[in-house]
Design an enzyme around this catalytic site. Structure first.
Site, PDB file in Angstrom:
ATOM      1  N   ASP A   1      42.427  69.565 -43.624  1.00  0.00           N
ATOM      2  CA  ASP A   1      40.965  69.582 -43.552  1.00  0.00           C
ATOM      3  C   ASP A   1      40.369  68.335 -42.908  1.00  0.00           C
ATOM      4  OD1 ASP A   1      41.141  72.005 -44.863  1.00  0.00           O
ATOM      5  OD2 ASP A   1      40.959  71.096 -46.843  1.00  0.00           O
TER       6      ASP A   1
ATOM      7  N   LYS B   1      40.335  69.373 -37.791  1.00  0.00           N
ATOM      8  CA  LYS B   1      41.153  69.743 -36.617  1.00  0.00           C
ATOM      9  C   LYS B   1      40.489  70.824 -35.769  1.00  0.00           C
ATOM     10  CE  LYS B   1      44.481  70.802 -39.487  1.00  0.00           C
ATOM     11  NZ  LYS B   1      43.890  70.303 -40.742  1.00  0.00           N
TER      12      LYS B   1
ATOM     13  N   GLY C   1      42.215  76.753 -42.811  1.00  0.00           N
ATOM     14  CA  GLY C   1      40.821  77.135 -42.608  1.00  0.00           C
ATOM     15  C   GLY C   1      40.219  76.120 -41.664  1.00  0.00           C
ATOM     16  N   HIS C   2      40.026  76.500 -40.413  1.00  0.00           N
ATOM     17  CA  HIS C   2      39.540  75.576 -39.393  1.00  0.00           C
ATOM     18  C   HIS C   2      38.107  75.950 -39.030  1.00  0.00           C
ATOM     19  CE1 HIS C   2      43.938  74.575 -38.082  1.00  0.00           C
ATOM     20  NE2 HIS C   2      43.700  74.313 -39.350  1.00  0.00           N
TER      21      HIS C   2
ATOM     22  N   GLN D   1      47.239  72.407 -41.727  1.00  0.00           N
ATOM     23  CA  GLN D   1      47.520  71.530 -42.856  1.00  0.00           C
ATOM     24  C   GLN D   1      47.520  70.065 -42.363  1.00  0.00           C
ATOM     25  OE1 GLN D   1      49.875  74.563 -42.680  1.00  0.00           O
ATOM     26  NE2 GLN D   1      47.982  75.344 -43.509  1.00  0.00           N
TER      27      GLN D   1
HETATM   28  P1  GDP Z   1      40.370  71.572 -40.563  1.00  0.00           P
HETATM   29  O1  GDP Z   1      41.093  72.437 -41.524  1.00  0.00           O
HETATM   30  O2  GDP Z   1      41.119  70.307 -40.267  1.00  0.00           O
HETATM   31  O3  GDP Z   1      39.968  72.275 -39.300  1.00  0.00           O
HETATM   32  O4  GDP Z   1      39.024  71.113 -41.288  1.00  0.00           O
HETATM   33  P2  GDP Z   1      38.044  72.065 -42.152  1.00  0.00           P
HETATM   34  O5  GDP Z   1      37.297  72.935 -41.239  1.00  0.00           O
HETATM   35  O6  GDP Z   1      38.785  72.700 -43.269  1.00  0.00           O
HETATM   36  O7  GDP Z   1      37.125  70.972 -42.830  1.00  0.00           O
HETATM   37  C1  GDP Z   1      36.377  70.076 -42.097  1.00  0.00           C
HETATM   38  C2  GDP Z   1      34.903  70.225 -42.503  1.00  0.00           C
HETATM   39  O8  GDP Z   1      34.177  69.116 -42.039  1.00  0.00           O
HETATM   40  C3  GDP Z   1      34.229  71.424 -41.884  1.00  0.00           C
HETATM   41  O9  GDP Z   1      33.223  71.876 -42.751  1.00  0.00           O
HETATM   42  C4  GDP Z   1      33.623  70.880 -40.599  1.00  0.00           C
HETATM   43  O10 GDP Z   1      32.483  71.608 -40.160  1.00  0.00           O
HETATM   44  C5  GDP Z   1      33.212  69.510 -41.059  1.00  0.00           C
HETATM   45  N1  GDP Z   1      33.284  68.447 -40.038  1.00  0.00           N
HETATM   46  C6  GDP Z   1      34.169  68.280 -39.035  1.00  0.00           C
HETATM   47  N2  GDP Z   1      33.952  67.120 -38.387  1.00  0.00           N
HETATM   48  C7  GDP Z   1      32.888  66.556 -39.000  1.00  0.00           C
HETATM   49  C8  GDP Z   1      32.185  65.316 -38.815  1.00  0.00           C
HETATM   50  O11 GDP Z   1      32.509  64.491 -37.972  1.00  0.00           O
HETATM   51  N3  GDP Z   1      31.139  65.067 -39.672  1.00  0.00           N
HETATM   52  C9  GDP Z   1      30.760  65.935 -40.637  1.00  0.00           C
HETATM   53  N4  GDP Z   1      29.748  65.604 -41.418  1.00  0.00           N
HETATM   54  N5  GDP Z   1      31.398  67.099 -40.840  1.00  0.00           N
HETATM   55  C10 GDP Z   1      32.454  67.391 -40.046  1.00  0.00           C
HETATM   56  P1  IMO Z   2      44.021  73.280 -42.969  1.00  0.00           P
HETATM   57  O1  IMO Z   2      44.790  73.777 -41.776  1.00  0.00           O
HETATM   58  C1  IMO Z   2      44.132  71.661 -47.020  1.00  0.00           C
HETATM   59  C2  IMO Z   2      47.394  72.985 -49.627  1.00  0.00           C
HETATM   60  C3  IMO Z   2      47.042  73.861 -50.801  1.00  0.00           C
HETATM   61  C4  IMO Z   2      48.133  73.457 -51.772  1.00  0.00           C
HETATM   62  C5  IMO Z   2      49.341  73.261 -50.854  1.00  0.00           C
HETATM   63  C6  IMO Z   2      50.251  74.465 -50.742  1.00  0.00           C
HETATM   64  O2  IMO Z   2      42.719  73.949 -43.174  1.00  0.00           O
HETATM   65  O3  IMO Z   2      43.946  71.795 -42.961  1.00  0.00           O
HETATM   66  P2  IMO Z   2      50.104  76.856 -49.622  1.00  0.00           P
HETATM   67  O4  IMO Z   2      49.018  77.887 -49.629  1.00  0.00           O
HETATM   68  O5  IMO Z   2      50.444  76.351 -48.280  1.00  0.00           O
HETATM   69  O6  IMO Z   2      51.304  77.288 -50.393  1.00  0.00           O
HETATM   70  O7  IMO Z   2      49.491  75.624 -50.453  1.00  0.00           O
HETATM   71  O8  IMO Z   2      48.809  72.962 -49.570  1.00  0.00           O
HETATM   72  N1  IMO Z   2      46.929  73.494 -48.303  1.00  0.00           N
HETATM   73  C7  IMO Z   2      45.900  72.961 -47.621  1.00  0.00           C
HETATM   74  N2  IMO Z   2      45.054  71.964 -47.941  1.00  0.00           N
HETATM   75  N3  IMO Z   2      44.056  72.254 -45.810  1.00  0.00           N
HETATM   76  C8  IMO Z   2      44.905  73.234 -45.457  1.00  0.00           C
HETATM   77  O9  IMO Z   2      44.931  73.769 -44.225  1.00  0.00           O
HETATM   78  C9  IMO Z   2      45.870  73.660 -46.410  1.00  0.00           C
HETATM   79  N4  IMO Z   2      46.835  74.603 -46.403  1.00  0.00           N
HETATM   80  C10 IMO Z   2      47.474  74.477 -47.566  1.00  0.00           C
HETATM   81  O10 IMO Z   2      45.760  73.555 -51.289  1.00  0.00           O
HETATM   82  O11 IMO Z   2      47.828  72.214 -52.355  1.00  0.00           O
HETATM   83 MG    MG Z   3      40.778  73.368 -43.369  1.00  0.00          MG
END
Ligand code: GDP
Ligand code: IMO
Ligand code: MG
Length: 420
Positions: free
Chosen positions: A12, A15, A39-40, A221
């Site tokens: 998270d 990415k 979840g991107h 991840q």
């Molecule tokens: P990912 O899994 O690495 O793609 O990240 P996620 O989408 O799960 O979580 C990142 C969260 O932060 C999302 O809600 C994005 O919209 C938000 N986000 C990404 N970059 C920024 C930033 O620079 N500032 C803020 N405030 N939010 C951001």
């Molecule tokens: P993105 O790509 C954050 C965590 C789960 C749990 C562990 C194992 O959005 O960054 P799994 O379902 O893989 O067996 O879970 O890994 N986890 C993540 N945490 N971002 C993710 O993906 C994750 N994918 C799995 O919360 O602790």
């Molecule tokens: Mg994510």
């Protein structure tokens, strides 16, 4: 030539947003591991969309998107995602490709994930319950079914055989939930999957590399969730690090150019497991609020803490990071002072290394204090706009990590990024 973009923390890191930003510079975006546990989050025309399995280049019509062999694919989620991206104008039949060698997540994998977590009780991993662990177990256990098997007339027979095997395991877990509706959905989704572009991914990508195309490998991840180098057993079941790109796409190491590591300006983790800089106080709560730190896949609140340079240095070493992106710098706008973890005290002894066993030892972070910037950075457009305190924070990270922060993301929007 392949550049790699991956998370350096516990996932998270932002990415998805960063891949979407870089996508116009690449011909191909390729996912190499993980599955719908990811979840991107992206913003397209100001509207939010969360991608789980479709690579984050899907909204750029000139970019092809490959789901590589290292991914475990849930056809049901994929179908829903394809429908969702179509509403934003993306055409997966034109610019998305799936490798035949990609393993399938079956409904019983999801059930097994749930049953296994329930059995673990307090010690549960906090899995997303998407069936990731059981699907990878069937891959390494040499039982799994792959996307290419869908084209075989014996697919249903082979599915039933594997399902029976899973049923015995589920019986051992005393798992009695009725999953017949999951199965119905699965077969509908399988029919849909058959209509997509199914390719020999390793030939598909190598032919394009030979023709001079540029690939960005999109990690899911984060490095601290890697099956080998993460905080085992509180990890996911794939190699999330650069090494995973090679086996997850079928490409040679000599093809890799830059490894772009993404880190938040602080740190979060969702699910169980060690997190040395976690804040259990009101500052942690305030970070969660300011950063809107709730899981993009499960909606769970993310645990929050200060940036951890011990873990970051370790992740850069294993990945061979050449450039860093620091995301969510704007979230720290109102925090002062800031803390940065520069060492661990493990059982009272100071170290700058990530210990083998992080779960059964007491780790106390050694913190260095910095002045916050107390300025709205979300409006900054260029490096010169960034307050001096941000520049100092970044200079310290560069010096400690040995790789430069080249971009600062200062908001969730597509254009909220500053190149340094
Ligand atoms: P990912 O899994 O690495 O793609 O990240 P996620 O989408 O799960 O979580 C990142 C969260 O932060 C999302 O809600 C994005 O919209 C938000 N986000 C990404 N970059 C920024 C930033 O620079 N500032 C803020 N405030 N939010 C951001
Ligand atoms: P993105 O790509 C954050 C965590 C789960 C749990 C562990 C194992 O959005 O960054 P799994 O379902 O893989 O067996 O879970 O890994 N986890 C993540 N945490 N971002 C993710 O993906 C994750 N994918 C799995 O919360 O602790
Ligand atoms: Mg994510």
């Amino acid at each position: 030539m392949i550049d790699v973009l991956l998370g350096l923390q516990w996932g998270d890191e932002g990415k998805g947003k960063i891949v979407d930003y870089f996508a116009p510079h690449y011909d191909i975006i390729a996912r190499f591991q993980g599955g719908p546990n990811a979840g991107h989050t992206l913003y397209v025309n100001g509207e939010k969309i969360v991608l789980h399995q479709i690579p984050s280049g899907v909204f750029h019509p000139h970019t092809a998107n490959l789901i590589g062999n290292g991914v475990v694919l849930d056809a049901v989620t994929l179908r829903k995602e394809c429908e969702a991206v179509a509403r934003f104008g993306a055409d997966v039949r034109r610019n998305m490709f799936v490798s035949k060698r990609t393993h399938l997540i079956l409904p019983t994998h999801r059930a097994l994930d749930k049953a296994s977590e329930m059995q673990k009780g307090e010690g549960k991993i906090g899995s997303t319950l998407k069936g990731i662990g059981p699907a990878y177990m069937d891959k390494t256990g040499r039982n799994g079914l792959r996307v290419g098997d869908l084209l075989d007339k014996n697919f249903t027979t082979n599915y039933i055989k594997l399902r029976l095997k899973h049923q015995r395991l589920l019986d051992n877990f005393n798992f009695s939930e009725d999953i017949s509706s999951w199965e119905e959905e699965f077969f509908e989704a399988i029919d849909f999957l058959r209509t997509l572009n199914i390719v020999d991914g390793e030939y598909w990508i190598n032919e394009r590399l030979s023709a001079g195309q540029k690939v960005l490998a999109e990690g899911a991840q984060g490095s601290m969730l890697d099956i080998d180098f993460g905080t085992f057993p509180f990890v996911t079941s794939s190699n999330t690090v650069t090494a995973g790109v090679l086996s997850g796409l079928g490409v040679a190491p000599s093809k890799i150019r830059d490894v772009i590591g993404v880190t938040k300006a602080y740190c979060t983790r969702v699910g169980g497991g060690p997190f040395p800089t976690e804040l259990h106080d009101e500052t942690g709560e305030a970070l969660r609020k300011a950063g809107n730190e709730f899981g993009a896949t499960t909606g769970r609140p993310r645990r929050c803490g200060w940036i951890d340079l011990v873990a970051l240095h370790y992740a850069c070493m294993i990945n061979g990071v050449t450039k860093l992106v620091m995301t969510k710098a704007d979230v720290l706008d109102q925090f002062s002072p800031l803390q940065v973890c520069v060492g661990y005290k493990v059982n009272g002894e100071e170290t700058n290394q990530v210990p083998f066993q992080m779960t059964r030892v007491a780790i106390e972070p050694v913190l260095q204090q910095f002045d916050g910037w107390k300025t709205d950075t979300s409006v900054c457009k260029t490096a010169a706009d960034l307050p001096a305190a941000v520049q100092e924070y970044i200079a310290f990270i560069n010096q400690q990590i040995g790789a430069p922060v080249c971009w600062v993301s200062n908001g969730p929007g597509r254009d909220q990024i500053v190149a340094l």
